[in-house]
Design a protein around this motif. Structure first.
Motif, short mmCIF file in Angstrom:
data_model
loop_
_atom_site.label_atom_id
_atom_site.label_comp_id
_atom_site.label_asym_id
_atom_site.label_seq_id
_atom_site.Cartn_x
_atom_site.Cartn_y
_atom_site.Cartn_z
N LEU A 72 0.83 -1.21 0.00
CA LEU A 72 0.00 0.00 0.00
C LEU A 72 0.86 1.26 0.00
O LEU A 72 0.56 2.25 -0.69
CB LEU A 72 -0.93 -0.01 1.21
N GLN A 73 1.94 1.22 0.78
CA GLN A 73 2.84 2.38 0.82
C GLN A 73 3.55 2.58 -0.51
O GLN A 73 3.83 3.71 -0.91
CB GLN A 73 3.86 2.18 1.95
N ASN A 75 2.13 1.80 -3.26
CA ASN A 75 1.04 2.07 -4.21
C ASN A 75 1.07 1.12 -5.42
O ASN A 75 0.89 1.53 -6.56
CB ASN A 75 1.11 3.52 -4.70
N LYS A 110 -2.27 6.08 2.31
CA LYS A 110 -1.65 7.08 1.44
C LYS A 110 -1.64 8.49 2.06
O LYS A 110 -0.92 9.38 1.60
CB LYS A 110 -2.35 7.11 0.09
#
Length: 652
Positions: A72-73, A75, A110
């Motif tokens: 997630l970091q 993306n 995010k």
């Protein structure tokens, strides 16, 4: 010390490498990880607990979540796509777990800085607020839940008091979607460290189970007998829930000091291990029955079980108003856990004392009857007729006082079964199973009635989530495989059970019996002789099987020595052993003598005649017309054994 840490670090590194390789496999769980690293599930569980206080399932879940955070970091994909990439089958469940673990949903990643996880802050700030966790593996989740609930409910207050003079209750909860209200109550943990309090812990467990079982809208409540198997086992909540096929697990610690008691209750979702309701209770021992009723009522409400007015009244009923009687009852229960004739006899004085102090104590009557009836069935210390006559008045009184008691229902089913009333026993166990699930005695009855597929299905359902061997009492499974023609499975199960339960006397006897059926006489001799060496008594069944073995090994003198011992004991009036002499003559093809001894057993109503259509020794008689007549006299349902035609087993 550093060397030990290095070994632990290497072990954790190995686990993470394996998980990395199987990250996207949603079904790669505890069993698969244990197999990949080359240890048993229980060994892996203990190892991880020692290193970092985490259960295996928690370790796997947190590894997947940490990987999700990295993705997630970076993306690399949407939150839903990443959920599947890290092995979650449901994005919704992934979001829930992620929020619990990091303190915020994946959609907020995010907007936060890389090191901005809430975990450390939450754990640190909550270290002195949560008193409800009983293991390190759950503290992490509870701290997060506590903080979330605090902010949500701060305006309403967090503490609830009832009967503030004597009682202090502190509650937290985190509601979830409830679609199934089946439940198991784990044996209460002794928080005092004193062995004397074990009886009170077991008593609390029994009382909560008894009260919950009175609520008909609860789909299933696992029996006390089944739950006591988990008293010493180190298993995760998910493993226990899967093995028992229940949605919820109630866990608690219990402490008694003088007249003061303390409990920490946790109601846990068995699928997710999420603690969605917890409660701390402090009060007086004099109000123990009130506490038991309150706990059962609160738990029922939390799992959306409707309680009728009649059930409410039943739940509020105390076992007894006499605390001394209750203490004696608990001591008797605690002694019975020894599961021997000696421990059953020793427990009687406590149940009798409880009845002297309270003549309307139904549970004490039921347990006292149990101590007598087992002498004529499991222990064989007296004839069944005598055991039944001693137990009957206590069962009758218990039934008058509490006709809906589940333990009494199972006891009555056993009695009907041993009295050859198979249809009545089957009907009672059907009702019992709906409330508590599959159990040893259900498998045993199904085996005796030739329902081998049901026995195997029950076993396979347990093994989906539990790779531990069967206990020495689970004779039904290997026999079911034998009659289905799966000989390899039969021997593997029995041998594995023997390796893990080397003091189980019945396992030696039954394995020897099956070796005889397979004409593996040397193996049968070794197994049975070992069983005799460790046994507390010279079981007639073992001696007869040895007589059979030595006959086929050509040592007639040794064979007759064992047979004569059993015949002499039978002629001198020892109960429940005529049937075993019949085994010898049936196996040797002397039908006339076999039926002579079977007739003696029938007239004495010997318990082991229930094996008439299941024991390989007695099945040698199946083509004799007297065999069918005896089966009919005993009352077996019409489920003929067509072994040669259906299963390819030739009975010689």
């Amino acid at each position: 010390m550093s060397g030990q840490q290095s070994i632990d670090e290497k072990f954790i590194q190995r686990l993470t490498e394996i998980l990395e390789e199987n990250l996207e496999k949603e079904h790669f769980g505890v069993r698969e990880l244990a197999a990949a690293v080359g240890v048993s599930r229980s060994q892996l569980h203990r190892k991880l607990k020692a290193i970092n206080g985490k259960s295996t399932s928690q370790f796997i879940r947190e590894f997947r979540l940490d990987k999700a955070m990295e993705m997630l970091q970076d993306n690399v994909a949407t939150a839903s796509e990443i959920a599947y990439k890290v092995g979650f089958s449901s994005p919704t469940y992934f979001n829930t777990c992620f929020h619990q673990y990091f303190g915020y949903p994946p959609g907020e990643v995010k907007f936060r800085n890389p090191g901005d996880n809430d975990n450390s802050a939450v754990i640190q700030s909550s270290s002195n607020t949560s008193k409800t966790t009983s293991t390190k593996s759950r503290k992490h989740r509870v701290y997060i839940i506590v903080i979330m609930v605090f902010f949500l409910l701060a305006s309403l207050g967090w503490y609830k008091y009832i009967d503030s003079k004597n009682e202090d209750i502190k509650t937290t909860e985190f509601p979830i979607d409830k679609t199934d209200n089946s439940i198991a109550v784990l044996p209460f943990k002794n928080m005092s460290g004193s062995q004397e309090n074990e009886a009170f812990c077991d008593g609390m467990t029994a009382a909560i189970i008894s009260r919950l079982s009175k609520i008909r809208s609860i789909n299933k409540v696992i029996s006390l007998t089944s739950m006591m198997n988990y008293k010493e086992k180190e298993k995760t909540i998910t493993e226990i829930a899967n093995e028992l096929d229940v949605r919820y697990i109630l866990e608690s610690g219990f402490q008694k000091s003088g007249n003061s008691i303390k409990m920490n209750l946790q109601l846990i979702d068995g699928k997710t291990e999420q603690i969605f309701w917890s409660q701390e209770y402090k009060g007086s021992y004099d109000s123990i029955f009130k506490v038991q009723a309150q706990v059962a009522e609160m738990v029922a409400k939390k799992i959306d079980a409707n309680i009728t007015d009649e059930e409410q009244a039943e739940i509020l009923l105390a076992m007894t108003q006499n605390m001394e009687a209750y203490d004696n009852y608990l001591q008797g229960l605690n002694i019975m856990t020894g599961e021997s004739a000696k421990s059953f006899r020793a427990s009687r004085k406590y149940f009798k004392k409880a009845i002297e102090l309270d003549s309307n104590f139904a549970e004490a009557y039921e347990r006292l009857g149990w101590t007598y009836s087992h002498m004529g069935t499991w222990f064989g210390n007296m004839s069944k007729q005598k055991a039944d006559s001693l137990a009957a008045p206590y069962y009758k009184k218990a039934l008058e006082l509490d006709p809906d008691n589940l333990d009494l229902l199972r006891t009555r089913a056993e009695q009907e079964f041993y009295n050859w009333n198979f249809k009545a026993a089957d009907s009672m166990l059907t009702v019992y199973k709906k409330k508590v699930g599959e159990n040893f005695f259900s498998d045993f009855l199904n085996l005796m009635l030739g329902r081998y597929d049901r026995v195997i299905e029950s076993y396979n359902n347990r093994m989906k989530f539990n790779n531990e061997p069967l206990s020495g009492r689970d004779w039904s499974v290997p026999y079911a495989y034998y009659f289905k023609g799966k000989i390899d499975s039969t021997l593997i199960i029995m041998q594995t059970t023997l390796l893990h339960s080397p003091t189980s006397e019945p396992t030696y006897d039954r394995l020897g019996n099956l070796y005889i059926a397979l004409k593996e006489y040397e193996k049968a001799k070794d197994v049975i002789e070992t069983g005799l060496q460790i046994s507390s008594k010279r079981y007639a069944s073992m001696l007869v099987n040895l007589a059979i073995v030595y006959h086929f090994l050509g040592n007639e003198e040794k064979s007759l020595e064992y047979l004569t011992e059993v015949i002499d004991r039978a002629n001198n009036g020892e109960p429940e052993i005529n049937v075993f002499v019949a085994h010898y003559y049936a196996r040797l093809g002397n039908n006339d003598k076999a039926f002579y001894w079977l007739d003696r057993a029938y007239k004495n109503h010997e318990v082991d005649l229930i094996w008439l259509k299941t024991d390989p020794n007695l099945l040698q008689l199946k083509d004799d017309p007297r065999y069918s007549m005896l089966c009919k006299k005993i009352g077996f349902p019409d489920c003929q054994h067509n072994f040669e035609r259906n299963y390819g087993i030739k009975i010689e």
